[in-house]
Design a protein around this motif. Sequence first.
Motif, PDB file in Angstrom:
ATOM      1  N   PRO A 176       0.833  -1.203   0.000  1.00 12.98           N
ATOM      2  CA  PRO A 176       0.000   0.000   0.000  1.00 12.98           C
ATOM      3  C   PRO A 176       0.872   1.260   0.000  1.00 12.98           C
ATOM      4  CG  PRO A 176      -0.772  -1.567   1.646  1.00 12.98           C
ATOM      5  CD  PRO A 176       0.520  -2.107   1.114  1.00 12.98           C
ATOM      6  N   ALA A 177       0.481   2.233  -0.813  1.00 13.01           N
ATOM      7  CA  ALA A 177       1.326   3.414  -1.010  1.00 13.01           C
ATOM      8  C   ALA A 177       1.486   4.240   0.262  1.00 13.01           C
ATOM      9  CB  ALA A 177       0.737   4.279  -2.125  1.00 13.01           C
ATOM     10  N   ASP A 178       0.501   4.186   1.135  1.00  8.68           N
ATOM     11  CA  ASP A 178       0.522   5.078   2.295  1.00  8.68           C
ATOM     12  C   ASP A 178       1.061   4.407   3.553  1.00  8.68           C
ATOM     13  OD1 ASP A 178      -1.530   3.308   2.431  1.00  8.68           O
ATOM     14  OD2 ASP A 178      -3.051   4.743   3.102  1.00  8.68           O
ATOM     15  N   ARG A 179       1.662   3.247   3.403  1.00  8.22           N
ATOM     16  CA  ARG A 179       2.156   2.528   4.585  1.00  8.22           C
ATOM     17  C   ARG A 179       3.659   2.354   4.491  1.00  8.22           C
ATOM     18  NH1 ARG A 179      -1.880  -1.298   6.123  1.00  8.22           N
ATOM     19  NH2 ARG A 179      -0.396  -2.069   7.662  1.00  8.22           N
ATOM     20  N   SER A 201      10.310  -9.999  -6.396  1.00  7.24           N
ATOM     21  CA  SER A 201      10.137  -8.769  -7.167  1.00  7.24           C
ATOM     22  C   SER A 201       9.431  -7.758  -6.276  1.00  7.24           C
ATOM     23  CB  SER A 201       9.306  -9.070  -8.419  1.00  7.24           C
ATOM     24  OG  SER A 201       8.896  -7.875  -9.051  1.00  7.24           O
ATOM     25  N   MET A 202      10.195  -6.816  -5.723  1.00  5.57           N
ATOM     26  CA  MET A 202       9.612  -5.834  -4.802  1.00  5.57           C
ATOM     27  C   MET A 202      10.501  -4.607  -4.732  1.00  5.57           C
ATOM     28  SD  MET A 202      10.240  -7.930  -1.229  1.00  5.57           S
ATOM     29  CE  MET A 202      11.868  -7.967  -0.428  1.00  5.57           C
ATOM     30  N   GLY A 203       9.847  -3.447  -4.526  1.00  4.80           N
ATOM     31  CA  GLY A 203      10.566  -2.181  -4.463  1.00  4.80           C
ATOM     32  C   GLY A 203      10.375  -1.399  -5.748  1.00  4.80           C
ATOM     33  N   MET A 204      10.026  -0.103  -5.591  1.00  2.00           N
ATOM     34  CA  MET A 204       9.797   0.799  -6.717  1.00  2.00           C
ATOM     35  C   MET A 204      10.606   2.080  -6.463  1.00  2.00           C
ATOM     36  SD  MET A 204       5.727  -0.265  -7.184  1.00  2.00           S
ATOM     37  CE  MET A 204       5.201   1.371  -7.383  1.00  2.00           C
ATOM     38  N   SER A 205      10.290   3.155  -7.165  1.00  2.00           N
ATOM     39  CA  SER A 205      11.112   4.365  -7.059  1.00  2.00           C
ATOM     40  C   SER A 205      11.306   4.840  -5.622  1.00  2.00           C
ATOM     41  CB  SER A 205      10.478   5.496  -7.875  1.00  2.00           C
ATOM     42  OG  SER A 205      10.646   5.245  -9.245  1.00  2.00           O
ATOM     43  N   SER A 206      10.253   4.778  -4.826  1.00  3.67           N
ATOM     44  CA  SER A 206      10.331   5.388  -3.491  1.00  3.67           C
ATOM     45  C   SER A 206      10.920   4.454  -2.438  1.00  3.67           C
ATOM     46  CB  SER A 206       8.934   5.827  -3.050  1.00  3.67           C
ATOM     47  OG  SER A 206       8.088   4.695  -3.024  1.00  3.67           O
ATOM     48  N   ASP A 207      11.069   3.184  -2.765  1.00  6.56           N
ATOM     49  CA  ASP A 207      11.480   2.252  -1.703  1.00  6.56           C
ATOM     50  C   ASP A 207      12.364   1.110  -2.197  1.00  6.56           C
ATOM     51  OD1 ASP A 207       9.593   0.761  -3.087  1.00  6.56           O
ATOM     52  OD2 ASP A 207       8.040   0.974  -1.557  1.00  6.56           O
ATOM     53  N   TYR A 208      13.000   1.294  -3.356  1.00  6.83           N
ATOM     54  CA  TYR A 208      13.818   0.194  -3.897  1.00  6.83           C
ATOM     55  C   TYR A 208      14.961  -0.176  -2.972  1.00  6.83           C
ATOM     56  CZ  TYR A 208      17.135   3.832  -5.253  1.00  6.83           C
ATOM     57  OH  TYR A 208      18.007   4.884  -5.212  1.00  6.83           O
TER      58      TYR A 208
END
Length: 232
Positions: A176-179, A201-208
């Motif tokens: 979830p984006a807000d957690r 497969s996990m992690g995107m721009s804000s949390d890689y």
Amino acid sequence: MKKAIAPPPPPLAGNAAQRLAQLNTNLAAASARGDHPAATLVAVSKTFGPDAIRPLLEAGQRHFGENRVQEAQAKWPELRANHDDISLHLVGLLQSNKARDAVQMFDAIHSLDRPSLVTALARAIDSTGRTPLLFAQVNLGREPQKGGAAIEDLPELLSQARAAGLDVTGLMTVPPADREPSPFFALLARIAADHGLPNLSMGMSSDYDIAAALGATHVRVGSALFGDRVTT
Ligand SMILES: *Cc1c(COP(=O)(O)O)cnc(C)c1O
């Protein structure tokens, strides 16, 4: 978990090649902090055209992610004509009637999340002879707008996949984006380990960086590399 705690890396800056270099450095450091091998960077190029992608190709990036089969079909054949070692990852919802097209186009599919897709992918893999890397997507936050199997449905999905002859190699999630994401990443890693699945497969721009420290083998980074998307 302790080792995962570190200040966030500074935002990526400069041109595409410079941002890519910084991202690779940050990623290697984050994986090393968690005692993991460096994660594979999947550059999520959805909505961006060949002109935005080419500088990254020229800088050596080879793994790219798309979330729509049709968009990938429109964009990638031309780019692939010049680089035969590109690996394409489908990171979005896959409709069963597009399974065959997806198997033909993609080297990895990160969104296996339901029995009907198991059936469609098994058929497509059989008839094309192609064997993309398969990730089962888990909806850990139980968000109705997101794809992914519910956590309690995952064991059955994995055994259906096995029975259909599919080799599921790992798990994928979008928390979830807000957690705070780290508990979700840690949970995904534990579930994958329980099932003997080596890839995460996990992690995107804000949390890689957080995902990599917790054992991501594939991070999916779009906007930090390409800039903001106008549409998704
Ligand atoms: C768009 C997308 C990404 C990349 O997101 P950014 O926040 O731009 O890095 C990663 N994973 C999935 C499933 C996506 O749809």
